[in-house]
Design a protein around this motif. Structure first.
Motif, PDB file in Angstrom:
ATOM      1  N   PRO A 188      22.141 -31.698  15.381  1.00 33.50           N
ATOM      2  CA  PRO A 188      21.963 -31.855  16.928  1.00 33.50           C
ATOM      3  C   PRO A 188      23.422 -31.999  17.308  1.00 33.50           C
ATOM      4  CG  PRO A 188      20.697 -33.539  16.056  1.00 33.50           C
ATOM      5  CD  PRO A 188      21.425 -33.036  15.008  1.00 33.50           C
ATOM      6  N   ALA A 189      23.771 -31.620  18.631  1.00 34.46           N
ATOM      7  CA  ALA A 189      25.077 -32.229  19.275  1.00 34.46           C
ATOM      8  C   ALA A 189      24.395 -33.467  20.029  1.00 34.46           C
ATOM      9  CB  ALA A 189      25.492 -31.175  20.459  1.00 34.46           C
ATOM     10  N   PHE A 190      24.891 -33.863  21.183  1.00 37.72           N
ATOM     11  CA  PHE A 190      24.497 -35.141  21.677  1.00 37.72           C
ATOM     12  C   PHE A 190      22.988 -35.329  22.113  1.00 37.72           C
ATOM     13  CE2 PHE A 190      29.204 -35.213  21.787  1.00 37.72           C
ATOM     14  CZ  PHE A 190      29.418 -36.201  21.342  1.00 37.72           C
ATOM     15  N   VAL A 191      22.339 -36.367  21.856  1.00 37.03           N
ATOM     16  CA  VAL A 191      21.012 -36.672  22.272  1.00 37.03           C
ATOM     17  C   VAL A 191      21.306 -38.174  22.692  1.00 37.03           C
ATOM     18  CG1 VAL A 191      18.545 -36.635  21.178  1.00 37.03           C
ATOM     19  CG2 VAL A 191      20.449 -35.365  20.041  1.00 37.03           C
ATOM     20  N   LYS A 192      20.274 -38.404  23.879  1.00 45.35           N
ATOM     21  CA  LYS A 192      20.391 -39.547  24.638  1.00 45.35           C
ATOM     22  C   LYS A 192      19.574 -40.596  23.431  1.00 45.35           C
ATOM     23  CE  LYS A 192      20.255 -38.606  29.134  1.00 45.35           C
ATOM     24  NZ  LYS A 192      19.617 -38.446  30.536  1.00 45.35           N
ATOM     25  N   THR A 193      20.423 -41.499  22.754  1.00 45.47           N
ATOM     26  CA  THR A 193      19.835 -42.405  22.037  1.00 45.47           C
ATOM     27  C   THR A 193      20.724 -43.667  21.916  1.00 45.47           C
ATOM     28  OG1 THR A 193      20.904 -41.893  20.226  1.00 45.47           O
ATOM     29  CG2 THR A 193      18.860 -40.823  20.492  1.00 45.47           C
ATOM     30  N   ARG A 194      20.524 -44.732  21.076  1.00 48.08           N
ATOM     31  CA  ARG A 194      21.327 -45.802  21.094  1.00 48.08           C
ATOM     32  C   ARG A 194      22.423 -45.391  19.911  1.00 48.08           C
ATOM     33  NH1 ARG A 194      18.386 -51.341  20.974  1.00 48.08           N
ATOM     34  NH2 ARG A 194      20.605 -52.049  21.470  1.00 48.08           N
ATOM     35  N   ILE A 195      22.710 -44.415  19.498  1.00 46.47           N
ATOM     36  CA  ILE A 195      23.635 -44.165  18.420  1.00 46.47           C
ATOM     37  C   ILE A 195      25.082 -44.802  18.557  1.00 46.47           C
ATOM     38  CG2 ILE A 195      24.374 -41.957  19.135  1.00 46.47           C
ATOM     39  CD1 ILE A 195      23.894 -42.689  15.566  1.00 46.47           C
ATOM     40  N   HIS A 196      25.481 -44.927  19.800  1.00 45.56           N
ATOM     41  CA  HIS A 196      26.792 -45.483  20.236  1.00 45.56           C
ATOM     42  C   HIS A 196      26.867 -47.047  20.322  1.00 45.56           C
ATOM     43  CE1 HIS A 196      24.516 -45.151  23.723  1.00 45.56           C
ATOM     44  NE2 HIS A 196      25.075 -46.131  24.366  1.00 45.56           N
ATOM     45  N   GLU A 197      25.573 -47.586  19.894  1.00 44.88           N
ATOM     46  CA  GLU A 197      25.332 -49.119  19.817  1.00 44.88           C
ATOM     47  C   GLU A 197      25.215 -49.403  18.367  1.00 44.88           C
ATOM     48  OE1 GLU A 197      23.790 -49.784  24.422  1.00 44.88           O
ATOM     49  OE2 GLU A 197      22.391 -49.818  22.563  1.00 44.88           O
ATOM     50  N   SER A 198      25.521 -48.367  17.378  1.00 49.22           N
ATOM     51  CA  SER A 198      24.974 -48.717  15.892  1.00 49.22           C
ATOM     52  C   SER A 198      25.414 -49.925  15.225  1.00 49.22           C
ATOM     53  CB  SER A 198      25.656 -47.463  14.951  1.00 49.22           C
ATOM     54  OG  SER A 198      25.320 -46.368  15.499  1.00 49.22           O
ATOM     55  N   HIS A 199      26.484 -50.560  15.878  1.00 54.96           N
ATOM     56  CA  HIS A 199      26.745 -52.064  15.395  1.00 54.96           C
ATOM     57  C   HIS A 199      26.015 -52.906  15.363  1.00 54.96           C
ATOM     58  CE1 HIS A 199      31.053 -50.880  14.411  1.00 54.96           C
ATOM     59  NE2 HIS A 199      30.881 -49.874  15.186  1.00 54.96           N
TER      60      HIS A 199
END
Ligand code: NAD
Length: 295
Positions: A188-199
């Motif tokens: 996939p390209a961008f999907v609305k999730t919490r991936i940017h908060e993986s930390h």
């Protein structure tokens, strides 16, 4: 109504939220038994309760994909509960920290590689024998990304990890075909999730020493750009529906964003055209008619 999925069992990593949870729900909706694994136990239990309330056959098991023994446990638990395992969805993944080469934190690279690459290997290694053992065939679905099909500045670790997942999938397709195990890769390209908060789920073993950490300003700039990109993404439910559609018709490369074709076709063309340079080379051009060696 019965279909190719109903009554079969899928193990899904990173199933507490985002894409993993949406795929869990979509496959449960097709009549599959779902074994949900995640490193975040409390969110996992809330997510599974919600699916159980909808009447789906769901169990959970704690799973840090970087720990092979936890993969062995989840396979055991799946067999105890449902008898057989037919599918693994190697979904758990982390985004890492965008940044310049000079700023790369070694522990961050190891974290991204361990979760995104070794986690996928461990997932396949633990589940494939269980899928082979009943002879009914099945599925291995690896979640890569469009980032596995293209390099992106400042995202070397994530892109490299996802390119590895594409490559592992291509190797396993041929290996598992005789066992009637369909291997595919979701990009996939961008999907609305919490991936940017993986930390939020980063294990202690990958902690970066204070003096080696990237500066807060640089971290913030990368985080804001990543958050904006993810926020522009498609909903997880749309992606999950696309996954079911693609598995049903045995697609191997599963794309969710047809608008990104120009990226992959530009890259494929550049790779292909580089052979023209090799054919015209005074050094190696004469090899053009040699047999291709594989093993
Ligand atoms: N969101 C996007 O734009 C996007 C695009 C392409 C690919 N992907 C890929 O999709 C997959 C799912 O990510 P998402 O977007 O749903 O992100 P997310 O952060 O919303 O969900 C990831 C899930 O994985 C779990 N997880 C993290 N580390 C883990 C570990 N070590 N062991 C087990 N579970 C772990 C998290 O707890 C979380 O529940 C990832 O592989 C990601 O790289 C996401």
């Amino acid at each position: 109504m019965s279909n190719e999925f109903s009554g079969k069992t899928a193990i899904i990593s990173g199933a507490a939220g985002g894409i993993g949870l949406a795929v869990a729900e979509a496959l449960a909706g097709q009549g599959m038994n779902i074994v949900m694994g995640d490193i975040d136990s409390s969110t996992l239990s809330e997510a599974s309760d919600a699916l159980k309330e909808k009447g789906y056959n769901v169990i959970t098991c704690p799973l840090d994909v970087t720990d092979y023994t936890q993969w062995e446990s989840i396979v055991e638990k799946a067999k105890e509960a449902f008898g057989k395992v037919h599918m693994v969805v190697n979904n758990a993944g982390v985004g890492g920290t965008p940044g310049k080469i000079e700023d790369a934190e070694h522990e961050t690279w190891r974290w991204v590689m361990d979760v995104n690459v070794m986690g996928v290997l461990y997932g396949a290694q633990a589940t494939v024998p269980a899928i082979k053992e009943h002879g009914e065939g099945g599925w291995v679905l690896n979640v890569a990304s469009m980032a596995g099909m293209m390099g992106m500045p400042y995202a070397g670790a994530y892109c490299a990890s996802k390119a590895a997942v594409v490559s592992m999938t291509e190797s396993w397709m041929a290996e598992l075909h005789p066992h009637n195990i369909h291997v595919s890769v979701l990009c996939p390209a961008f999907v609305k999730t919490r991936i940017h908060e993986s930390h939020r789920n980063r294990q202690e073993k990958y902690a970066v020493a204070k003096e080696k950490r990237m500066s807060k300003d640089k971290l913030m700039a990368g985080a804001q750009a990543a958050a904006a990109a993810v926020e522009s993404g498609i909903p997880v439910s749309m992606l999950a529906e696309r996954v079911v559609e693609a598995l049903r018709s045995k697609q191997t490369y599963i794309y969710s964003h047809p608008n990104y074709r120009k990226v992959t076709s530009g890259r494929a063309k550049a790779i292909d055209m580089a052979f023209v340079d090799a054919e015209e080379s005074e050094v190696v051009g004469h090899l053009i008619n040699d047999d291709i060696v594989t093993f």
